[in-house]
Design a protein around this motif. Structure first.
Motif, PDB file in Angstrom:
ATOM      1  N   ARG A  72       0.831  -1.206   0.000  1.00 44.68           N
ATOM      2  CA  ARG A  72       0.000   0.000   0.000  1.00 44.68           C
ATOM      3  C   ARG A  72       0.871   1.264   0.000  1.00 44.68           C
ATOM      4  N   GLY A  73       1.906   1.259   0.814  1.00 45.63           N
ATOM      5  CA  GLY A  73       2.772   2.432   0.889  1.00 45.63           C
ATOM      6  C   GLY A  73       3.470   2.726  -0.428  1.00 45.63           C
ATOM      7  N   ARG A  74       3.941   1.699  -1.085  1.00 46.99           N
ATOM      8  CA  ARG A  74       4.631   1.908  -2.362  1.00 46.99           C
ATOM      9  C   ARG A  74       3.667   2.351  -3.450  1.00 46.99           C
ATOM     10  N   ASN A  75       2.449   1.846  -3.417  1.00 51.58           N
ATOM     11  CA  ASN A  75       1.465   2.288  -4.402  1.00 51.58           C
ATOM     12  C   ASN A  75       1.066   3.741  -4.174  1.00 51.58           C
ATOM     13  N   MET A  76       0.925   4.131  -2.945  1.00 56.81           N
ATOM     14  CA  MET A  76       0.586   5.530  -2.664  1.00 56.81           C
ATOM     15  C   MET A  76       1.746   6.446  -3.042  1.00 56.81           C
ATOM     16  N   TYR A  77       2.966   5.963  -2.828  1.00 60.03           N
ATOM     17  CA  TYR A  77       4.157   6.745  -3.188  1.00 60.03           C
ATOM     18  C   TYR A  77       4.198   7.008  -4.686  1.00 60.03           C
ATOM     19  N   VAL A  78       4.025   5.964  -5.492  1.00 64.33           N
ATOM     20  CA  VAL A  78       4.120   6.144  -6.938  1.00 64.33           C
ATOM     21  C   VAL A  78       2.887   6.880  -7.476  1.00 64.33           C
ATOM     22  N   ALA A  79       1.734   6.709  -6.840  1.00 65.03           N
ATOM     23  CA  ALA A  79       0.540   7.442  -7.273  1.00 65.03           C
ATOM     24  C   ALA A  79       0.743   8.946  -7.103  1.00 65.03           C
ATOM     25  N   ARG A  80       1.429   9.343  -6.042  1.00 63.00           N
ATOM     26  CA  ARG A  80       1.708  10.783  -5.850  1.00 63.00           C
ATOM     27  C   ARG A  80       2.628  11.307  -6.956  1.00 63.00           C
ATOM     28  N   ILE A  81       3.579  10.477  -7.380  1.00 65.09           N
ATOM     29  CA  ILE A  81       4.464  10.883  -8.478  1.00 65.09           C
ATOM     30  C   ILE A  81       3.645  11.093  -9.750  1.00 65.09           C
ATOM     31  N   VAL A  82       2.733  10.170 -10.029  1.00 63.97           N
ATOM     32  CA  VAL A  82       1.897  10.283 -11.221  1.00 63.97           C
ATOM     33  C   VAL A  82       1.004  11.516 -11.134  1.00 63.97           C
ATOM     34  N   GLN A  83       0.455  11.783  -9.964  1.00 60.35           N
ATOM     35  CA  GLN A  83      -0.383  12.970  -9.788  1.00 60.35           C
ATOM     36  C   GLN A  83       0.401  14.256 -10.020  1.00 60.35           C
ATOM     37  N   SER A  84       1.679  14.227  -9.670  1.00 68.44           N
ATOM     38  CA  SER A  84       2.517  15.409  -9.870  1.00 68.44           C
ATOM     39  C   SER A  84       2.959  15.568 -11.318  1.00 68.44           C
ATOM     40  N   HIS A  85       3.000  14.446 -12.060  1.00 65.72           N
ATOM     41  CA  HIS A  85       3.459  14.470 -13.458  1.00 65.72           C
ATOM     42  C   HIS A  85       2.487  13.664 -14.328  1.00 65.72           C
ATOM     43  N   PRO A  86       1.219  14.070 -14.416  1.00 68.83           N
ATOM     44  CA  PRO A  86       0.227  13.238 -15.116  1.00 68.83           C
ATOM     45  C   PRO A  86       0.484  13.077 -16.608  1.00 68.83           C
ATOM     46  N   ARG A  87       1.216  13.993 -17.208  1.00 70.24           N
ATOM     47  CA  ARG A  87       1.507  13.886 -18.638  1.00 70.24           C
ATOM     48  C   ARG A  87       2.764  13.076 -18.923  1.00 70.24           C
ATOM     49  N   LYS A  88       3.459  12.672 -17.874  1.00 73.68           N
ATOM     50  CA  LYS A  88       4.722  11.960 -18.060  1.00 73.68           C
ATOM     51  C   LYS A  88       4.695  10.525 -17.540  1.00 73.68           C
ATOM     52  N   PHE A  89       3.896  10.256 -16.497  1.00 71.82           N
ATOM     53  CA  PHE A  89       3.956   8.949 -15.853  1.00 71.82           C
ATOM     54  C   PHE A  89       2.582   8.310 -15.682  1.00 71.82           C
ATOM     55  N   GLY A  90       2.565   6.987 -15.749  1.00 75.51           N
ATOM     56  CA  GLY A  90       1.489   6.161 -15.259  1.00 75.51           C
ATOM     57  C   GLY A  90       2.121   5.151 -14.314  1.00 75.51           C
ATOM     58  N   PHE A  91       1.333   4.187 -13.779  1.00 75.89           N
ATOM     59  CA  PHE A  91       1.978   3.178 -12.928  1.00 75.89           C
ATOM     60  C   PHE A  91       1.208   1.870 -12.887  1.00 75.89           C
ATOM     61  N   PHE A  92       1.980   0.796 -12.723  1.00 71.54           N
ATOM     62  CA  PHE A  92       1.447  -0.528 -12.437  1.00 71.54           C
ATOM     63  C   PHE A  92       1.541  -0.735 -10.925  1.00 71.54           C
ATOM     64  N   ALA A  93       0.435  -1.083 -10.304  1.00 71.28           N
ATOM     65  CA  ALA A  93       0.395  -1.217  -8.855  1.00 71.28           C
ATOM     66  C   ALA A  93       1.058  -2.506  -8.380  1.00 71.28           C
ATOM     67  N   SER A  94       1.706  -2.414  -7.227  1.00 66.96           N
ATOM     68  CA  SER A  94       2.275  -3.593  -6.567  1.00 66.96           C
ATOM     69  C   SER A  94       1.196  -4.293  -5.747  1.00 66.96           C
ATOM     70  N   LEU A  95       1.382  -5.588  -5.519  1.00 66.32           N
ATOM     71  CA  LEU A  95       0.450  -6.377  -4.731  1.00 66.32           C
ATOM     72  C   LEU A  95       1.166  -6.989  -3.534  1.00 66.32           C
ATOM     73  N   PRO A  96       0.423  -7.293  -2.463  1.00 66.83           N
ATOM     74  CA  PRO A  96       1.004  -8.123  -1.398  1.00 66.83           C
ATOM     75  C   PRO A  96       1.304  -9.517  -1.957  1.00 66.83           C
ATOM     76  N   LEU A  97       1.915 -10.361  -1.155  1.00 64.90           N
ATOM     77  CA  LEU A  97       2.147 -11.744  -1.563  1.00 64.90           C
ATOM     78  C   LEU A  97       0.838 -12.384  -2.013  1.00 64.90           C
ATOM     79  N   LEU A  98       0.859 -13.083  -3.133  1.00 63.84           N
ATOM     80  CA  LEU A  98      -0.384 -13.589  -3.708  1.00 63.84           C
ATOM     81  C   LEU A  98      -1.085 -14.612  -2.818  1.00 63.84           C
TER      82      LEU A  98
END
Length: 326
Positions: A72-98
């Motif tokens: 969850r923390g890593r997904n929120m971290y990268v989501a903030r990056i995407v929000q700051s640079h919406p024209r430059k980045f997207g992201f694939f979300a990480s999952l807990p152990l399957l």
């Protein structure tokens, strides 16, 4: 538009320096410590318009609240990056152990419904040693069912696991020889277990051109059928053809010719693997793509960005804006 669908981010808590030492990998100068500006400089130098950020999957550890919190923390971290640079980045979300089915389903929901992820990043297997389990295992069926319901894109990356034999040379470390083969093993497992065919709405991208997949798929088709796979050789090959394959660290005239024979250019996506490698290293493969498709601009544009726009239609608005600007 050039869209890099294989582009990593390395948060400081990942301690990428230590993990590189374990794998025997020498990081490229100027890539660590990573921050968004490192990627933006590289993208600018290589003429890349957008990149979809992903993290090497959380494939080892213990099922529990801590593992969920890390994802969850890593997904929120990268989501903030995407929000700051919406024209430059997207992201694939990480999952807990399957194996944490409940936790994975919760994270899928949060990633898509709250953080607006572009897809899901998966490792080829989860766990280590004899306890490792590949993603086509029956126990993960509820996860694939949910991803199918959402028509999700899954970015499947080979696990960084050691071979059963010693590394034969320091210049042939785990990322070079083992990771691509793990991608093939996971893809083959998804096919022969019927998982690929059962959940056709999940669009699965295989990293690094699927590793050895293009050359070994015909071997699986006949021999796995002989060993009891209920799918016919033709059906097995059809399922291998339904994957998407990215070009990261793999594009060369021979490999492009082989892959295009298997899947056609509409299932080939552009990737660099930056910042696991330097801008210069990634550009060597990009030049190979440009040279291979000299004289066929339509195919070149499709691979460098057009195919990604079909998978990620939200980028279309940025593409139109970029074209107007030019």
């Amino acid at each position: 538009m050039r869209i890099d669908i294989h582009h990593h981010f390395f948060p400081s808590d990942l301690d990428k320096q230590s993990s590189n030492q374990v794998m025997g990998w020498r990081p490229a100068p100027g890539t660590l410590p990573w921050n968004p500006e490192v990627s933006l400089r590289s993208m600018n130098a290589s003429g890349i318009d957008m990149a979809i950020l992903s993290l090497p999957a959380l494939n080892i550890g213990c099922v529990g609240e801590e593992n969920r919190n890390v994802a969850r923390g890593r997904n929120m971290y990268v989501a903030r990056i995407v929000q700051s640079h919406p024209r430059k980045f997207g992201f694939f979300a990480s999952l807990p152990l399957l194996d944490d089915i409940e936790g994975v389903l919760l994270e899928i929901s949060h990633a898509f419904d709250v953080l607006c992820a572009d897809g899901i990043a998966m490792s080829s297997s989860y766990g280590s040693g004899p306890a490792a389990t590949y993603v086509g295992d029956d126990r993960y069926d509820p996860i694939w069912a949910e991803l199918n319901r959402r028509g999700a894109v899954v970015f499947l990356h080979g696990a960084q696991v050691p071979a059963s034999t010693p590394i034969q040379d320091s210049t042939l470390c785990i990322p070079i020889t083992e990771v691509p083969n793990e991608t093939f093993k996971a893809a083959a497992h998804l096919v022969v277990t019927g998982r690929k065919r059962k959940y056709p709405k999940v669009r699965i991208i295989l990293a690094h051109m699927g590793g050895s997949t293009p050359s070994l798929a015909p071997r699986v088709a006949v021999l796995s059928n002989h060993m009891g796979c209920v799918l016919s050789p033709t059906e097995i090959m059809e399922d291998f053809k339904d994957f998407y394959y990215d070009t990261a660290l793999s594009a060369y005239n021979a490999t492009l010719a082989s892959l295009e024979t298997l899947v056609g250019p509409d299932h080939i996506l552009f990737g660099t693997d930056f910042p696991a490698v330097s801008t210069e290293m990634a550009d060597w493969y990009t030049r190979n793509i440009e040279e291979y498709y000299t004289g066929n601009q339509a195919k070149l544009e499709a691979i460098l960005g057009g195919n990604a726009l079909k998978l990620f239609p939200r980028f279309l608005s940025y593409s139109a804006a970029a074209l107007r600007f030019k």
